[in-house]
Design an enzyme around this catalytic site. Structure first.
Site, PDB file in Angstrom:
ATOM      1  N   GLU A  84      19.617 -12.165   2.586  1.00 42.85           N
ATOM      2  CA  GLU A  84      18.748 -13.069   1.827  1.00 42.85           C
ATOM      3  C   GLU A  84      18.602 -12.485   0.430  1.00 42.85           C
ATOM      4  O   GLU A  84      17.821 -11.561   0.221  1.00 42.85           O
ATOM      5  CB  GLU A  84      17.396 -13.220   2.528  1.00 42.85           C
ATOM      6  CG  GLU A  84      17.492 -13.803   3.932  1.00 42.85           C
ATOM      7  CD  GLU A  84      18.119 -15.184   3.973  1.00 42.85           C
ATOM      8  OE1 GLU A  84      18.197 -15.827   2.905  1.00 42.85           O
ATOM      9  OE2 GLU A  84      18.532 -15.623   5.053  1.00 42.85           O
ATOM     10  N   CYS A 115      11.595 -14.749  -4.866  1.00 39.70           N
ATOM     11  CA  CYS A 115      13.048 -14.965  -4.907  1.00 39.70           C
ATOM     12  C   CYS A 115      13.410 -16.423  -5.129  1.00 39.70           C
ATOM     13  O   CYS A 115      14.488 -16.724  -5.641  1.00 39.70           O
ATOM     14  CB  CYS A 115      13.705 -14.436  -3.631  1.00 39.70           C
ATOM     15  SG  CYS A 115      13.126 -15.212  -2.110  1.00 39.70           S
TER      16      CYS A 115
END
Length: 481
Positions: free
Chosen positions: A225, A259
């Site tokens: 990720e 993010c």
């Protein structure tokens, strides 16, 4: 603001604990390789109870690590999605565990075929500093739902939060079930070389490449990720104030240290000034002050603060026009470890802030003449973790969905796709590989084992050699066509 508080001797001890915990968990898994649904439910119920009992301590620890972090940011970004994910898993575990029936061709009858979902074993989880609770206990939730054991490597930049999480988890799980590892980069490097049955890493693309290379030595499957520059496209037809209200929380939550935060805005030429005014108005309404406002978060540490300041200086030197928002002076904000949301006009590709993920409260604005130009701008760059479109035009929405690639998309919102329990979360290309959350998390941490079952009747023996019999001719006639 936090810094790496782990000494060389601390790291050596954490490395020893990593090896010890992995050996314990491997051994324990062999003894109990397939947990019942009830056992998995029990694990999640006690995890949820512990988090709720420790929520005040967790919120305080998060604020301590960041220097200043909004209690509401911690609840919205860390606590709520973690608890919601546990609740969703609890509700669906029994359904997820049911074998999936599959078709058996007439040639192979009578028989049954199904897929059973078997725990992998020991899952390694490497957690970043920006959402240390959600990004450690979220993956833990799906790992436990799939019947695994887990080891979590926490970030060295969140020592206070790490201590609470480690104490909390050790009070409800034995070390051979769930283990928390602290320490600095050397410990993380050692952790990534271990022969886990699956390794999940959340962090930068640069470090993700290193983790994947280390895991490859053991053929350990990975879920990465990562990040990237997630664009927000503004439709020329939408009301600008409406558009701003759709993405601004996604950018200011946790001071942009997210993010999936909007990294830059693609705005129609001729509407840039209108956009800047609308962002300024909405930001000042949300945060009347910045420096001494507990609703607005600080940058995690001085190194990150200096990086962001340096990128702003670099952009200004290369011709960008900076527009810091808020009523406080920049110096007062910097002294508090904060950067106000800063708009960057005339951003160009040679600026550092347009080359890497910003991960902070800086928002470049790039103008475009038509939607095809905006789509081309996105597609000419590495595929992002998220893409956002502010538009009520159904045709344009479909065009953008079909003609761009991103890990996830929000139409008329930003970042909130991550909190949807029934959707997979994951990147694509440089922004990551694999998925987790919800059912996809269960599948990621399970082996889909194909099972073909024959009963007492065995028709296959009729087709045994020697070949050339009538049965063989009939088989070829009906199935080789």
């Amino acid at each position: 603001m936090a810094s790496n508080l782990y000494s060389e001797s601390d790291d050596l001890e954490e490395i020893r604990q990593t090896d010890e915990a992995l050996a314990l968990q491997k051994k324990a898994f062999v003894k109990s390789p397939y947990l019942s649904a009830q056992a998995r439910l029990n694990d999640l119920v006690i995890l949820k109870k512990a988090i709720l009992e420790h929520q005040e301590a967790l919120v305080q620890a998060l604020s301590k690590d960041f220097g200043c972090r909004s209690e509401d940011d911690s609840k919205v970004g860390d606590l709520m999605p973690t608890i919601m994910g546990i609740n969703y898993a609890i509700k669906h575990i029994k359904k997820w565990m049911k074998p999936s029936k599959r078709h058996v061709g007439i040639l192979f009858q009578p028989a049954k075929a199904f897929v059973m979902y078997q725990p992998l074993g020991v899952v390694g989880i490497i957690t970043p500093w920006n959402y240390p609770l959600f990004l450690s206990l979220g993956p833990l939730t799906t790992a436990l739902a799939a019947g695994n054991r887990a080891m979590i490597k926490m970030s060295e930049f969140t020592p206070a939060t790490n201590d609470v999480i480690k104490s909390m988890l050790s009070s409800i799980f034995t070390n051979d079930k769930v283990a928390v590892i602290n320490g600095g980069p050397d410990v993380a490097a050692h952790f990534s070389t271990q022969p886990f049955d699956h390794l999940l890493f959340t962090g930068s693309t640069r470090v993700g490449k290193i983790v994947m290379a280390a895991a490859a030595k053991n053929l350990t499957p990975v879920t990465l990720e990562l990040g990237g520059k997630s664009p927000t496209i503004i439709d020329n037809e939408i009301n600008i104030k409406d558009a701003v209200s759709r993405f601004i929380l996604g950018k200011t939550l946790n001071a942009g240290q997210t993010c999936v935060a909007p990294d830059y805005i693609l705005c129609p030429t001729g509407r840039v000034d209108e956009l800047k005014q609308a962002i300024s108005y909405q930001f000042n309404k949300m945060y009347p002050t910045v420096a001494n406002n507990n609703d607005y978060g600080a940058i995690i540490n001085d190194a990150q603060l200096q990086r962001l300041k340096g990128w702003l200086t670099d952009a200004e030197e290369k011709g960008a026009i900076l527009m810091p928002l808020g009523k406080d002076s920049e110096q007062d904000c910097f002294s508090a470890g904060k950067i106000p949301l800063t708009l960057v006009n005339n951003a160009t590709d040679d600026m550092l802030l347009m080359q890497e993920e910003i991960f902070g409260p800086i928002l470049p604005i790039v103008s475009y003449n038509n939607i095809d130009e905006a789509i081309a701008y996105v597609n000419d760059r590495p595929r992002p973790l998220a893409l956002y479109l502010c538009s009520h035009n159904a045709g344009l929405q479909q065009q953008v969905l079909e003609q761009t690639h991103a890990g996830g998309v929000c139409l008329n919102d930003a970042a909130m796709h991550v909190a949807q329990d029934d959707m997979p979360f994951g990147g694509i290309g440089p922004s990551g590989m694999g998925h987790y959350h919800g059912h996809e998390g269960f599948l990621t941490f399970s082996k889909a084992k194909a099972v073909f079952k024959k009963g007492k009747i065995n028709t296959a023996s009729n087709a045994f050699p020697p070949y050339g019999k009538l049965i063989h001719k009939l088989i070829y006639k009906f199935f080789l066509k």
